[in-house]
Design an enzyme around this catalytic site. Structure first.
Site, mmCIF file in Angstrom:
data_model
loop_
_atom_site.group_PDB
_atom_site.id
_atom_site.type_symbol
_atom_site.label_atom_id
_atom_site.label_comp_id
_atom_site.label_asym_id
_atom_site.label_seq_id
_atom_site.Cartn_x
_atom_site.Cartn_y
_atom_site.Cartn_z
ATOM 1 N N THR A 109 0.825 -1.210 0.000
ATOM 2 C CA THR A 109 0.000 0.000 0.000
ATOM 3 C C THR A 109 0.856 1.256 0.000
ATOM 4 O OG1 THR A 109 -1.680 -1.205 1.245
ATOM 5 C CG2 THR A 109 -1.870 1.188 1.179
ATOM 6 N N LYS A 168 -0.057 -10.079 7.992
ATOM 7 C CA LYS A 168 0.145 -8.681 8.351
ATOM 8 C C LYS A 168 -1.211 -8.194 8.838
ATOM 9 C CE LYS A 168 1.045 -4.029 6.585
ATOM 10 N NZ LYS A 168 1.320 -3.182 5.395
ATOM 11 N N ILE A 215 5.340 -4.787 9.641
ATOM 12 C CA ILE A 215 5.580 -4.209 8.322
ATOM 13 C C ILE A 215 5.265 -2.731 8.467
ATOM 14 C CG2 ILE A 215 4.895 -4.191 5.902
ATOM 15 C CD1 ILE A 215 4.421 -7.200 6.136
#
Length: 295
Positions: free
Chosen positions: A47, A164, A206
């Site tokens: 993203t 995640k 992350i």
């Protein structure tokens, strides 16, 4: 319990642009800076990498550049998500072909599949590509939330290795750890909640903030992994305003502003993301100062 396949801090790398094109030289320099800062892995074209606005050719090129630059020094987890299962398989296959160590696959967005649809999506990827896959659960962006019950089913598949988790739901993390087993990799997707996530049994993060402050983020997660939560708390206090500031406007525009302020790349984004507001810039500068990254 064996050491998890992926742990510590892995930056969700920005994709720098210059004059509308991917700035490959800046990207390579950013990757080298991350490795020098002590990060435990790299995540290109997620993203934060503005993957939604990259062409397929650009997406593949950024993954290739990341793998080539890393040269095996740290693992590379390549973004490979799509709301089309066939396209996600194609991206995961490319990641494997160029030498990525795993793929990060977001839950399908917009089409809002059922839990059975989510299971079938990830099972199809598992069956098609012999590469470790991390599920990316971010309901605020995708409008779908993968349940722990579905993750428990997926954890039994050989290539689905972890998550995640950007839900911010810490009790869910503890339950997920118990339900998915000791080998399930648990990475947070929220910098500001990393301390709590690690205390609930997480293995790392992350991270968006790591783009800007790799050494400080690596120190934080090294302290957490060592069980030194007093030191980790001190690092958290140093970084918390920066964590928040990097989401003071649509991400990754504040992160790119911070990197530009540090002289590391241009602050250029792609529409529909615009350069961050003056108010957000003030927050970022304050966060940088508090983190000790600028005067």
């Amino acid at each position: 319990m064996s050491e998890p396949m992926f742990r510590g801090v892995l930056p969700a790398l920005v994709t720098p642009f210059r004059n509308g094109e991917v700035d490959e030289e800046a990207f390579v320099a950013l990757v080298e800076r991350q490795i020098a800062g002590g990060v435990h892995g790299l995540v290109p074209v997620g993203t934060t990498g503005e993957t939604a606005t990259l062409s397929h050719a650009e997406h593949r090129r950024v993954v290739e550049l990341c793998v080539q630059t890393a040269r095996g020094r740290v693992p590379v987890v390549a973004g490979a998500g799509s709301n089309s299962t066939a396209e996600a398989i194609e991206l995961a296959r490319h990641a494997k072909t160029v030498g990525a160590d795993a793929a990060l696959v977001v839950t399908p967005y917009y089409n809002r599949p059922s839990q059975e649809g989510l299971y079938a999506h990830y099972k199809a990827i598992n069956d098609a590509v012999q590469l470790p896959i991390l599920v990316y659960n971010v309901p605020a962006r995708t409008s779908v939330d993968i349940s722990n019950a579905t993750l428990e089913r997926l954890a039994k598949l050989p290539n689905i290795v972890g998550i995640k988790d950007a839900t911010g739901d810490l009790p869910r993390a503890s339950l997920q750890r118990l339900e998915c087993g000791d080998d399930w990799v648990m990475l947070s997707g929220n910098d500001d909640g990393g301390l709590g996530y690690m205390a609930h049994g997480g293995h790392g993060c992350i991270s968006v903030t790591c783009n800007v402050a790799p050494e400080a983020c690596a120190d934080f997660y090294n302290a957490c992994m060592a069980g030194d939560y007093a030191t980790a708390l001190a690092h958290q206090d140093r970084l918390i305003r920066l964590h928040k500031a990097l989401f003071a406007d649509a991400s990754p525009s504040p992160t790119k502003f911070a990197l530009a302020h540090l002289g590391l790349c241009a602050d250029e984004t792609r529409l529909p993301i615009t350069p961050c507001s003056e108010a957000a810039r003030a927050e970022v500068l304050a966060g940088l100062r508090e983190a000790g990254l600028t005067d």
